[in-house]
Design a protein around this motif. Sequence first.
Motif, PDB file in Angstrom:
ATOM      1  N   ALA A  50     -26.457 -63.497  49.925  1.00 45.76           N
ATOM      2  CA  ALA A  50     -26.054 -63.263  48.533  1.00 45.76           C
ATOM      3  C   ALA A  50     -27.252 -62.868  47.674  1.00 45.76           C
ATOM      4  N   MET A  51     -28.127 -62.032  48.227  1.00 42.86           N
ATOM      5  CA  MET A  51     -29.314 -61.514  47.546  1.00 42.86           C
ATOM      6  C   MET A  51     -30.330 -62.604  47.184  1.00 42.86           C
ATOM      7  N   ARG A  52     -30.251 -63.751  47.836  1.00 40.33           N
ATOM      8  CA  ARG A  52     -31.288 -64.764  47.723  1.00 40.33           C
ATOM      9  C   ARG A  52     -32.133 -64.654  48.993  1.00 40.33           C
ATOM     10  N   PHE A  53     -33.340 -64.136  48.841  1.00 34.39           N
ATOM     11  CA  PHE A  53     -34.165 -63.800  49.995  1.00 34.39           C
ATOM     12  C   PHE A  53     -34.916 -65.015  50.520  1.00 34.39           C
ATOM     13  N   PHE A  54     -35.194 -65.001  51.823  1.00 38.53           N
ATOM     14  CA  PHE A  54     -35.899 -66.102  52.476  1.00 38.53           C
ATOM     15  C   PHE A  54     -36.862 -65.549  53.517  1.00 38.53           C
TER      16      PHE A  54
ATOM     17  N   PHE B 262     -37.477 -60.867  41.125  1.00 34.54           N
ATOM     18  CA  PHE B 262     -36.232 -60.218  41.516  1.00 34.54           C
ATOM     19  C   PHE B 262     -35.044 -61.180  41.356  1.00 34.54           C
ATOM     20  N   ASN B 263     -35.288 -62.481  41.556  1.00 36.37           N
ATOM     21  CA  ASN B 263     -34.208 -63.473  41.417  1.00 36.37           C
ATOM     22  C   ASN B 263     -33.569 -63.428  40.033  1.00 36.37           C
ATOM     23  N   ASP B 264     -34.357 -63.050  39.030  1.00 37.94           N
ATOM     24  CA  ASP B 264     -33.848 -63.011  37.662  1.00 37.94           C
ATOM     25  C   ASP B 264     -32.970 -61.792  37.392  1.00 37.94           C
ATOM     26  N   LEU B 265     -32.838 -60.923  38.394  1.00 37.33           N
ATOM     27  CA  LEU B 265     -31.994 -59.736  38.245  1.00 37.33           C
ATOM     28  C   LEU B 265     -30.658 -59.878  38.973  1.00 37.33           C
ATOM     29  N   VAL B 266     -30.505 -60.968  39.734  1.00 33.50           N
ATOM     30  CA  VAL B 266     -29.307 -61.160  40.559  1.00 33.50           C
ATOM     31  C   VAL B 266     -28.233 -61.880  39.761  1.00 33.50           C
ATOM     32  N   VAL B 267     -27.050 -61.291  39.717  1.00 32.23           N
ATOM     33  CA  VAL B 267     -25.900 -61.919  39.066  1.00 32.23           C
ATOM     34  C   VAL B 267     -25.057 -62.550  40.171  1.00 32.23           C
TER      35      VAL B 267
ATOM     36  N   ASN C 222     -29.052 -46.774  40.654  1.00 28.78           N
ATOM     37  CA  ASN C 222     -30.327 -46.350  41.197  1.00 28.78           C
ATOM     38  C   ASN C 222     -30.778 -47.338  42.256  1.00 28.78           C
ATOM     39  N   ALA C 223     -31.409 -46.833  43.315  1.00 31.93           N
ATOM     40  CA  ALA C 223     -31.839 -47.703  44.402  1.00 31.93           C
ATOM     41  C   ALA C 223     -32.861 -48.697  43.901  1.00 31.93           C
ATOM     42  N   VAL C 224     -32.825 -49.919  44.465  1.00 32.59           N
ATOM     43  CA  VAL C 224     -33.876 -50.876  44.181  1.00 32.59           C
ATOM     44  C   VAL C 224     -35.198 -50.222  44.524  1.00 32.59           C
ATOM     45  N   SER C 225     -36.156 -50.346  43.645  1.00 33.01           N
ATOM     46  CA  SER C 225     -37.417 -49.636  43.836  1.00 33.01           C
ATOM     47  C   SER C 225     -38.112 -50.082  45.106  1.00 33.01           C
ATOM     48  N   GLU C 226     -38.818 -49.167  45.708  1.00 30.82           N
ATOM     49  CA  GLU C 226     -39.597 -49.499  46.895  1.00 30.82           C
ATOM     50  C   GLU C 226     -40.642 -50.553  46.551  1.00 30.82           C
ATOM     51  N   ALA C 227     -41.107 -50.565  45.314  1.00 31.80           N
ATOM     52  CA  ALA C 227     -42.079 -51.579  44.901  1.00 31.80           C
ATOM     53  C   ALA C 227     -41.474 -52.975  45.004  1.00 31.80           C
ATOM     54  N   GLN C 228     -40.211 -53.119  44.596  1.00 29.59           N
ATOM     55  CA  GLN C 228     -39.551 -54.416  44.695  1.00 29.59           C
ATOM     56  C   GLN C 228     -39.381 -54.839  46.146  1.00 29.59           C
ATOM     57  N   MET C 229     -38.942 -53.890  46.974  1.00 31.82           N
ATOM     58  CA  MET C 229     -38.770 -54.212  48.388  1.00 31.82           C
ATOM     59  C   MET C 229     -40.115 -54.500  49.045  1.00 31.82           C
ATOM     60  N   ARG C 230     -41.129 -53.765  48.662  1.00 35.01           N
ATOM     61  CA  ARG C 230     -42.455 -54.000  49.230  1.00 35.01           C
ATOM     62  C   ARG C 230     -42.960 -55.386  48.850  1.00 35.01           C
ATOM     63  N   THR C 231     -42.704 -55.797  47.616  1.00 34.54           N
ATOM     64  CA  THR C 231     -43.113 -57.137  47.174  1.00 34.54           C
ATOM     65  C   THR C 231     -42.404 -58.210  47.991  1.00 34.54           C
ATOM     66  N   LEU C 232     -41.120 -58.029  48.210  1.00 37.30           N
ATOM     67  CA  LEU C 232     -40.360 -58.997  49.001  1.00 37.30           C
ATOM     68  C   LEU C 232     -40.916 -59.097  50.419  1.00 37.30           C
TER      69      LEU C 232
ATOM     70  N   GLY D  41     -23.942 -56.714  40.861  1.00 39.89           N
ATOM     71  CA  GLY D  41     -24.617 -57.814  41.535  1.00 39.89           C
ATOM     72  C   GLY D  41     -26.085 -57.884  41.185  1.00 39.89           C
ATOM     73  N   ILE D  42     -26.662 -56.742  40.811  1.00 39.95           N
ATOM     74  CA  ILE D  42     -28.071 -56.669  40.439  1.00 39.95           C
ATOM     75  C   ILE D  42     -28.153 -55.838  39.165  1.00 39.95           C
ATOM     76  N   VAL D  43     -28.923 -56.318  38.209  1.00 39.99           N
ATOM     77  CA  VAL D  43     -29.092 -55.594  36.955  1.00 39.99           C
ATOM     78  C   VAL D  43     -30.555 -55.203  36.774  1.00 39.99           C
ATOM     79  N   ALA D  44     -30.817 -54.415  35.734  1.00 40.45           N
ATOM     80  CA  ALA D  44     -32.148 -53.841  35.573  1.00 40.45           C
ATOM     81  C   ALA D  44     -33.146 -54.800  34.931  1.00 40.45           C
ATOM     82  N   THR D  45     -32.663 -55.718  34.088  1.00 40.24           N
ATOM     83  CA  THR D  45     -33.576 -56.606  33.371  1.00 40.24           C
ATOM     84  C   THR D  45     -33.003 -58.021  33.298  1.00 40.24           C
ATOM     85  N   PRO D  46     -33.870 -59.036  33.162  1.00 43.50           N
ATOM     86  CA  PRO D  46     -33.381 -60.412  32.996  1.00 43.50           C
ATOM     87  C   PRO D  46     -32.502 -60.565  31.756  1.00 43.50           C
TER      88      PRO D  46
END
Length: 323
Positions: A251-255, A266-271, A231-241, A183-188
């Motif tokens: 469905a991993m589309r944050f609001f 992060f949207n570019d990593l969601v499949v 690997n867990a989504v980085s804390e940096a990504q969660m902190r940014t969100l 559902g989530i990948v490492a790179t676009p």
Amino acid sequence: MIGRTGAEGRDSVTMIVQVARMYHEQNMTQPAIAEQLRISQSRVSRWLKQAVEMGIVRTVVLPPEGVYPELEEQLVRKYGLRQALIVESSGDERSTMWALGAAAATYLEATLTNGARVGFSSWSETLLATVDSMVPLKRRRAESIVQIMGGVGQPAAQLKATELTFRLARIAGGTPMFLPTPGIVATPSAREALFQDPNVVETAAAWENLTDVLVGIGSVTPSPLLQVSGNAVSEAQMRTLRELGAVGDVAMRFFDADGRPIETEFNDLVVGIGVEALLKTPRRVGIAGGARKFEAIRGALRGGWVDVIVTDLMNAQALVADN
């Protein structure tokens, strides 16, 4: 539950009460009720008859204990919903999830229409509880069950997401359409590569023509379900969100708190399904409850991410009281 045994007879007392109030107190016609609730007119007629037989309809509607039609109607009016279903819970998060799943299962058994094209989100406890609570329908109700997001978590979660999609398709009599990817990948670029696969292309194309979606509502609280290639989504990504105001996701589309989509890399990593395709789906059923989900549920309702909500009594009361 009342009536006959099996899926066709598992009539929800909650929904019988809702139909009775719509007909007797809101002066809605039976065809109008059937259209709004996505059920057949014959089912509306039968439930109105059962409401009389059960003593619910006399000169006024008398809902049984544990059913909250007035609170459900307040939720519908306040957030512009199609429908709201409220369940009681002991307060334990796991028991809440299974109570929500049982209510959602009954709702789907009653309202899935022939030819439905149902988008099904990735594996979650509420969706697992929903599918586990359903029984095979006697008549085919779905044309297809379409996975709208890859499996989120360890590789085993991808298998669970595929398994749940297959099980729901078998129950509803529809053709399963899988998304056998993370559902989530490492790179676009990894995401772009996956969307070159013919199977992924076919499933993604089906997202544009869904009639229904069935989703959980996630919070921004760190969860072991949030993984990238093990690997867990980085804390940096969660902190940014969080810094951007994210309170939850569908469905991993944050609001944010008002339901506005969060624009981030992060949207570019969601499949999975995009925001536009998700929001244009005619019926969007969200299942979520528990104390830590309040802000996420409120944001999802404010932003129109779902138009049917299955939630617990505590959250429903807080949502109605919220200014």
